[in-house]
Design a protein around this motif. Sequence first.
Motif, short mmCIF file in Angstrom:
data_model
loop_
_atom_site.label_atom_id
_atom_site.label_comp_id
_atom_site.label_asym_id
_atom_site.label_seq_id
_atom_site.Cartn_x
_atom_site.Cartn_y
_atom_site.Cartn_z
N ALA B 146 -9.22 -20.12 -5.50
CA ALA B 146 -8.19 -19.35 -4.79
C ALA B 146 -8.13 -17.92 -5.32
O ALA B 146 -8.09 -16.96 -4.54
CB ALA B 146 -6.83 -20.04 -4.94
N LEU B 170 -5.41 -26.10 -2.16
CA LEU B 170 -6.00 -24.77 -2.22
C LEU B 170 -5.38 -23.85 -1.18
O LEU B 170 -5.09 -22.68 -1.44
CB LEU B 170 -7.52 -24.91 -1.99
CG LEU B 170 -8.43 -23.73 -2.17
CD1 LEU B 170 -8.07 -22.86 -3.35
CD2 LEU B 170 -9.86 -24.23 -2.34
N LEU B 174 -3.47 -20.28 -1.79
CA LEU B 174 -3.87 -19.05 -1.11
C LEU B 174 -2.69 -18.41 -0.38
O LEU B 174 -2.52 -17.19 -0.39
CB LEU B 174 -5.00 -19.34 -0.11
CG LEU B 174 -6.37 -19.63 -0.74
CD1 LEU B 174 -7.32 -20.22 0.29
CD2 LEU B 174 -6.96 -18.36 -1.35
#
Lengths: 345, 345
Positions: B146, B170, B174
């Motif tokens: 990330a 993930l 983000l």
Amino acid sequence: MTLPDSMPALVLRHDGRSGAIGGLAIADFAQWLAFERIAVPHAGAGQVLISVACSPVNPSDLHYIKGEYGQPRRRGTPAGFEGTGTVVAAGDADAQALLGRRVSFLASASGSWAQFALTDASACVVLDDAVRDDDAAALLVNPLTALAMMARVQEAGARAIVLTAAASQLGRMLIALANERAIAAIAVVRRAGEEVALQALGAKAVLVSTAADFAARFDAVVRTEKPRILLDAVGDQTAADLFQAMPAHTRWVSYGMLAESGPRLAHMGQFVFSGKSIEGFWLSRWLNDAPAPVRAAAESEAQCRFATGTWRTRVAARVRLADALRDLPAALKLGGKVMLVPGEN
Amino acid sequence: MTLPDSMPALVLRHDGRSGAIGGLAIADFAQWLAFERIAVPHAGAGQVLISVACSPVNPSDLHYIKGEYGQPRRRGTPAGFEGTGTVVAAGDADAQALLGRRVSFLASASGSWAQFALTDASACVVLDDAVRDDDAAALLVNPLTALAMMARVQEAGARAIVLTAAASQLGRMLIALANERAIAAIAVVRRAGEEVALQALGAKAVLVSTAADFAARFDAVVRTEKPRILLDAVGDQTAADLFQAMPAHTRWVSYGMLAESGPRLAHMGQFVFSGKSIEGFWLSRWLNDAPAPVRAAAESEAQCRFATGTWRTRVAARVRLADALRDLPAALKLGGKVMLVPGEN
């Protein structure tokens, strides 16, 4: 010279983009073009009017008239992206320096498939007498594409490349350029028959994609030469398969769309694990982005190559504008450049 | 601490790569893994042995055990790319500084799905007490991915991004990172139900790709936000369609392959005329290429985010190594991270 008020031209029948994707095959040109007499355009500031001697039919022209190109069409205006001829009028004092000169040009304001074309003075290249009209007509679109892409290859430090549609005019130019630069060119063609000619130009290997042993032969040459750039004019499944078979860190540079539909990507792991990538090349963007000296050097190199015979445009047929709608489908099947000539009126 | 001679482990049943592409679904783990007692590995120069507390099951692990990952399998060795635990042996004087320390680690020499894992001392991050074991176990693979991808987004100067599989661990990381950096995150998810949670994390928009009005909603948000980077974990036709609908100069950054087969590219004109491109991101390459201070800064930032609760690993299930072959298929359907724990023997 007294200019006429009107001129024959092949004009676009549609505006904008079609939204379709259809490849290059055109059965009926009358669907896209009309042969008409239209007003001769007037040169504005910075522009010149060119009496066209001849103008090629490039793949980009065919995409454009169908509305499948990067810029929108303007209905009723002539098609044709490039050509050669003599400057017969200038829009201002600066442009007058070109009056009477024989030039190659990119048609920026009114297309080249007409008796007269209008463009910016900066889009003209004054010609050396040694350059034949056939070469002068196609001096810019293919040659600048070849030179700009080869510069990209060299910036990448590649020692070997794969090219598709390698028997095309552009493919031949790329092979000759790669050979001079000691870059191994692996030429992929769709039909047998050109192997000897392409090897004579300097291709390291010539592979026919329709041959039964194609995949095995390609794998073998990839192992030996380790090409990491694919210069691809087709965009079909074969191109995607070549990309898949090429080594880690391969860059697929797409510069044409001869195929009628896009390919399937076998595996996104090519990008994730193998560091491969896909990018495009479009001459229009390069012309906008390239510094003026870089563009001038490429134009000069192209002219020099044609003047000395390193490059040569193979003309398959010469077709009058008045006959184009009827004759182009057959002429475009001949395997060589088709030139449009204004004809006697 | 006296180390035992043998240990329980989930070991790979096959060598190398399978050559297949099959996505993440695994019905029968016994096809790929065996639960065995194997010898406890010995730490060599620069290496440490870690008594594993817990270890996550990441998508990369599932690709790996099936032979569909970027590096080949070694039959009979434990799977598992990361985990947390305590250093119990060191191979040389330098590595001894880590003895007794609680660490997060990437398993470089012997996998983390075992009672003990072997790795390079440089692949360990000494943990702050404030970091929970669940977060420590998954401190590296997703978080470094990330952070590294967000650095790429910022280097590109992007003001908006699109992300697929946005409800994943993930994806959530983000979204939070983008929000802090004032980058509009357009989150695409496959199932409804997470919209409120992802908006709370700072997503500018959350779109469900299976909804009837998805394409229209996506087009609308693309017009407003003009996202030019697609961070894609899936690699399916939806991703290709998003890419097609995004503006000129969009970069598709592929970092995962949740889909079982690759997508079809609608039009190579995306690359030629619109200057779009496809590239990959793989953490293994980043770990090799990133300068040591850049990697250290990312590890430190990841740990700080977990210590302060900015990020949090959502654990769906805890499965003993001994029960993994039986329990993993159901646990992996729960929507959250599955943690493997060595268990009592």
